[in-house]
Enzyme design. Structure first.
Site, PDB file in Angstrom:
ATOM      1  CG  ASP A 289     153.578 -50.244  14.737  1.00 45.76           C
ATOM      2  OD1 ASP A 289     152.770 -50.084  13.488  1.00 45.76           O
ATOM      3  OD2 ASP A 289     152.842 -51.133  15.396  1.00 45.76           O
ATOM      4  CD1 TRP A 290     151.174 -44.140  12.202  1.00 41.86           C
ATOM      5  CD2 TRP A 290     151.114 -45.460  10.220  1.00 41.86           C
ATOM      6  NE1 TRP A 290     150.631 -43.295  11.093  1.00 41.86           N
ATOM      7  CE2 TRP A 290     150.399 -43.998   9.813  1.00 41.86           C
ATOM      8  CE3 TRP A 290     150.794 -46.120   9.183  1.00 41.86           C
ATOM      9  CZ2 TRP A 290     149.994 -43.781   8.792  1.00 41.86           C
ATOM     10  CZ3 TRP A 290     150.420 -45.781   7.848  1.00 41.86           C
ATOM     11  CH2 TRP A 290     149.640 -44.599   7.761  1.00 41.86           C
TER      12      TRP A 290
END
Ligand code: NOJ
Length: 745
Positions: A289-290
């Site tokens: 994820d980011w």
């Protein structure tokens, strides 16, 4: 033509030939072509493939964009394998052109974007869509959304979110399919099929089930928070929708931000390698994820991004979204012997494999047709598909004295509330390129539906600010009407990422507005708009009708008007329990019994001293304008072996006046068992449509897999014992029967 060009040329020819066969399952074997590409790659080129960078926000399909020099440089140097948030045929074509003509190995880029409930044609939020319990519709919705994304340069959506959510304080409950694992798994598979189609042929895109894993179990419902659950709960509750998505062919997975029992997912070898690859044979790739790799520093498990990169790649995480920890550190880590080239090779192969499967090596520009982008997005067909989903997602929670559908004789309707005529809120979270101008509000929908009636509108109060109110205009409108439609609930951005709430009551002065309007003595139909279950006991007690419309996307107002008028008969069923108060949370239907189940007369039983332990509305609940009677429950076999499948039949009769749809639900309980089991577990359902007076015998299935669970040795087994079956219209269904599993062969 030099050697490099020759190899690439032959790869392109081969893969175009393979494309013709791409419809067949399983996937064509691309391993030789991958070998050929790998043979051209330096270690730098390989590490570049593992790097995903964000192009920034705000680039719409129709807006002119310019590519920053930094991005051009990165691509030319082969330092990026994938972009997120670069959208639009023109932009993606330009970026892709640089990659396939100017980068060292000329490998096409992969473009990812969050198409969560539509790119431009905004469908209802996923939680609303789950209330349809309609797998064909959900598949069609996903494929319609894929088509728009495809024609807008998007290769890959970061969807579906398949996180089970038992805590409505968690804002991301809006993005998933609710609290139930069985239903969530069916929906996960339907969405993968819809997004990816038949092996990514035609206008389909790559899916990315997320967030692996147990992200929805965040403590206190606070986003990104710690998760501490047992291996049993992980495997029985949170993992099955991911497994269903992988089995349905999902090509990528996104890992979650959270830790589980001490290990953040981005560096969790048990999850990423042992379970996903070794147990489930997943052949695609995993993206972080980011910045989740970098965030393992804040978790306190990595000293810096370099250590984070080492742990993540060695755990099996293939692509780094926006930390740039891989691009900046992997080469040194290889030199230092901390990461092996073969580990990097394996991740690169997984990414190239997906690029081959998507056909990018044969046509890197197949998603960037500007003419199609101008004509294939936001059309009537997409809108019609959205309307069908929105209608089916509406859940009728109350209908006192059958006040709905609205009487044809009504002449004056007051439409009141902060959500009655607000376009932006109806797009919910992740509105992306949803066009607010195209949104139909409840007020507009009713005005269109009833051109001959007098429809007055009053705002009443703001959603959240208790000071911002104009009750007098609302009261005047109510007094001058025969009936009030009151649209209240949450702001569209009160759910979704980072939008946790400590109170899931209706915010601001809205409940006070409802109470003030009640004094006018007119019937009140409440239309709820919300991204999570809400605690609304006062509304439930005193409203004449409640229709939960969630955030219904651009066609919300039409769907609401169709339902209120009776042109559409509501059939949605809740996929999350509605509590009486936030303090009951987490509250979900498939809880355990405890040693002291709640008993009204026993103080020392599992209850609260200040409120009932029961929910306001149970899982699976939803009314219709018609009524259904369940009878003749039959179980095929009273005794079966653990390898056999049993069938349960039930007769369902439409005893009302409307042609209507009903979701027939089957729950089981296993008791006694070697470990404690939930009081009820959904194991099958069927959505049927019946004419007034019509009956249908519905057959539901219990196969060994559905009957199995992790026993006291953590083996997944269908152990012998008694099975109680409940069939009916929601999770409180009382028609029941029993059978026995006689051996555990
Ligand atoms: C963070 C979110 O958690 C995830 O769901 C999303 O896909 C990425 N950002 C990319 O936007």
């Amino acid at each position: 033509m030099n050697f490099r060009m020759l190899v690439l040329f032959s790869i392109l020819i081969c893969s175009s030939l393979m494309m013709g066969q791409n419809k067949a399952k399983p996937w064509p074997n691309y391993e030789h072509q991958i070998d050929s590409v790998m043979s051209l790659m330096s270690l730098d080129d390989k590490i570049g493939q593992l790097n995903q960078v964000a192009h920034g926000w705000g680039w719409g399909p129709t807006q002119p964009v310019s590519i920053g020099q930094d991005f051009k440089k990165l691509i030319k140097e082969g330092k990026v394998g994938s972009f997120l948030n670069a959208v639009g045929a023109k932009l993606t074509k330009e970026l892709q052109k640089i990659a396939v003509t100017e980068s060292p190995v000329k490998i096409p880029l992969l473009f990812g974007f969050d198409v969560i409930h539509g790119l431009q044609t905004t469908f209802p939020i996923p939680l609303a869509e789950s209330c349809t319990w309609d797998m064909d519709l959900i598949e069609k919705s996903a494929s319609t959304q894929a088509k728009e994304a495809y024609n807008c340069g998007v290769h890959w959506t970061f969807a579906p979110m398949v996180d089970i959510a038992r805590d409505p304080r968690w804002g991301r409950i809006a993005e998933g399919s609710g609290e139930d694992t069985y239903l969530g798994s069916q929906i996960a598979a339907a969405r993968i099929k819809g997004l990816q189609g038949d092996n990514l042929s035609g206008e389909h895109i790559i899916a990315c089930p997320k967030h692996f894993a147990a992200y929805g179990a965040a403590e206190g419902g606070r986003d990104y928070n710690t998760v501490d659950i047992s291996e049993r709960t992980l495997r029985e509750v949170y993992l099955p929708p991911f497994k269903a998505a992988v089995d349905a062919g999902a090509q990528t997975l996104m890992c979650s931000f959270n830790e589980i029992s001490g290990t953040p997912s981005s560096v969790n070898k048990h999850l990423l390698t042992d379970i996903l690859r070794n147990e489930w044979n997943f052949s695609g790739f995993i993206v972080s994820d980011w910045n989740s790799i970098g965030e393992t520093v804040a978790h306190g498990i990595s000293a810096d991004n370099k250590e984070a990169a080492k742990k993540a790649i060695n755990a099996g995480l293939d692509m780094d979204m926006e930390t740039r920890a891989y691009i900046n550190n992997l080469k040194d880590l290889v030199k230092e012997g901390e990461v092996s080239v073969s580990t990097i090779d394996e991740s690169v192969r997984r990414i190239l494999r997906v690029k081959f499967r998507l056909g990018l090596f044969s046509d890197p520009f197949r998603f960037c047709d500007e003419k199609k982008e101008a004509t294939e997005i936001g059309n009537a067909a997409e809108r019609a598909a959205a309307l069908e989903v929105t209608e089916n997602s509406l859940v009728l929670l109350k209908n006192k004295n059958n006040i709905l559908p609205l009487a044809k004789s009504l002449q004056k309707i007051a439409v009141i509330g902060p959500l009655a005529n607000s376009k932006r809120n109806l797009l919910g979270c992740w509105e992306q390129f949803g066009d607010t101008n195209k949104v139909v509000t409840a007020l507009e929908g009713l005005q269109k539906k009833y051109p001959g009636k007098e429809i007055t509108y009053a705002f009443g109060c703001s959603i959240n600010n208790p000071e911002e109110r104009d009750f007098s205009a609302a009261i005047k409108a109510a007094n001058e009407s025969e009936l009030v439609v009151l649209a209240i609930g949450e702001d569209g951005h009160f759910s979704g990422e980072a939008s946790a709430r400590t109170s899931i009551e209706i915010p601001g002065a809205q409940t006070a507005l409802f109470e003030a309007l009640r004094k006018c003595g007119k019937p009140i139909v409440v239309v709820l708009m919300n991204g999570r279950p809400l605690a609304i006991p006062a509304i439930e007690k005193n409203a004449d009708a409640i229709l939960d419309a969630w955030f219904g996307g651009i066609t919300a107002g039409d769907a609401i008007a169709n339902a209120l008028s009776g042109d559409f008969v509501p059939c949605g069923k809740l996929t999350t329990t509605f509590p009486l108060a936030t303090g009951q949370v987490p509250i979900y239907y498939n809880h355990k019994n405890t040693g002291r189940p709640a008993q009204p007369d026993n103080f020392f039983s599992s209850k609260y001293i200040d409120l009932s332990e029961k929910p306001l509305f149970p899982f699976g609940y939803g009314l219709s304008y018609s009524t259904f009677e369940y009878s003749d429950l039959k179980i095929d076999d009273k005794n079966i072996s653990s390898a056999e499948t049993n069938h349960v039949t039930v007769k369902v009769t439409n005893t009302g006046k409307y042609k209507a749809s009903e979701v027939v639900q089957l729950y089981i309980n296993r008791n006694p068992a070697s470990v404690t089991r939930p009081v009820r577990e959904l194991k099958d359902f069927q959505k049927i449509t019946l004419n007034p007076g019509e009956s249908k015998t519905v057959t539901l299935e219990l196969n060994p897999e559905k009957l199995s669970f992790y026993n006291d040795k953590m083996e997944f087994r269908n152990e012998p014992g008694k099975v109680t079956v409940f069939v009916g219209t929601n999770s409180l269904a009382d028609l029941s029967g029993q059978f026995t599993i006689t051996n555990s062969k």
